[in-house]
Design an enzyme around this catalytic site. Sequence first.
Site, short mmCIF file in Angstrom:
data_model
loop_
_atom_site.label_atom_id
_atom_site.label_comp_id
_atom_site.label_asym_id
_atom_site.label_seq_id
_atom_site.Cartn_x
_atom_site.Cartn_y
_atom_site.Cartn_z
N LYS A 76 33.35 -26.36 -12.88
CA LYS A 76 34.05 -26.83 -11.87
C LYS A 76 33.67 -28.53 -11.88
CE LYS A 76 33.93 -22.81 -8.93
NZ LYS A 76 33.20 -21.92 -7.84
N GLN A 93 28.24 -22.53 -4.03
CA GLN A 93 28.43 -21.36 -4.90
C GLN A 93 27.81 -20.08 -4.52
OE1 GLN A 93 30.38 -21.71 -7.65
NE2 GLN A 93 30.22 -19.45 -7.81
N ASP A 101 36.61 -24.96 -0.38
CA ASP A 101 36.59 -23.43 -0.68
C ASP A 101 37.37 -22.58 0.34
OD1 ASP A 101 35.75 -22.62 -3.32
OD2 ASP A 101 33.43 -22.51 -2.52
#
Length: 292
Positions: free
Chosen positions: A52, A96, A119
């Site tokens: 990412k 994450q 997200d």
Amino acid sequence: MQVLDGKKAGQAIREEIRLQVAQRLTEGKKIPHLAAILVGNNGASTTYVGAKVKACEEAGIRSTLHHFESDLTEFQLLEKIRDLNNDPDIDGILVQLPLPKQIREEEVIRAIDPEKDVDGFHPINQGLLMQGLPGFIPATPYGIVLLLQHYKIETTGKEAVVIGRSNIVGRPMSILLSQPGPAGNCTVTLCHSKTQNLNEHIRRADIVVAALGQPEFVKADMIKAGAVVIDVGITRVDNPSKKSGFELKGDVDFSNVSPLCSWITPVPGGVGPMTIAALLQNTLLACVRRNN
Ligand code: NDP
């Protein structure tokens, strides 16, 4: 059978983002800045975060990785998120998952400013998604929508079966496929571990999204001829013949299922790169919304 190439489609989207970021730079506007948080040293998580951050760099998006030891407390992580929420230079925050067991994921997700929640996991963004209102769409289902659009896959009126009902993949996917609009208008069945006659549901589907995390679970005899198959699963399976000691397996038995399909995503190279492209798209969107 044709391959829904997530690497190619993702690259095209990332190039489009790169041009938009470059345009912002020439206009003297703010450049998007993503803060990524990684706790511990889980191999898969480290790889995903690394990919990412690298993708941000290539698109001209700034990124800062905050890496903590696995004994980080929930309080410390919430403090960090509070700082990032209050930092005007940060447009997007990504934590994450999974997190070590002493940290409650729901608390962490709820602590992120919904306007920086690139997200799309915050309950506010999930509520907006449910009502078809603008917010942030979780990156993996959003990436799948972008992939279906890229390949102009007709979804209207189709029977879709989503296997898996997690808040980050299966459930939002089912909402997106059933919404009016592009890559929507499907009649959706959402299946899970308690679903009775799962194979019969899958066999009826024109579009199958497999997001259960069980390697090669979906077999050829479950698939209707001509179906579109989206394989979300990524599981590391031991394979001593590989240098890494493992290989990545999807939830679909690709070699036997693919000859039956009209379209199918490979693993790797399907949904994974689209998730990253969607994350970048959300980060740019967050920056535009916050700074014009
Ligand atoms: P979760 O473990 O949170 O959810 C799995 C879901 O699958 C649950 O709803 C579960 O049902 C259901 N399920 C499990 N076993 C079965 C079964 N035998 N039959 C029917 N349903 C079943 O997983 P995630 O949604 O987070 O992820 C799913 C997969 O996608 C994983 O392999 C993950 O690594 C991958 N993934 C890939 C991404 C990418 O970028 N490509 C991004 C995110 C995830 P129940 O609710 O009843 O327990």
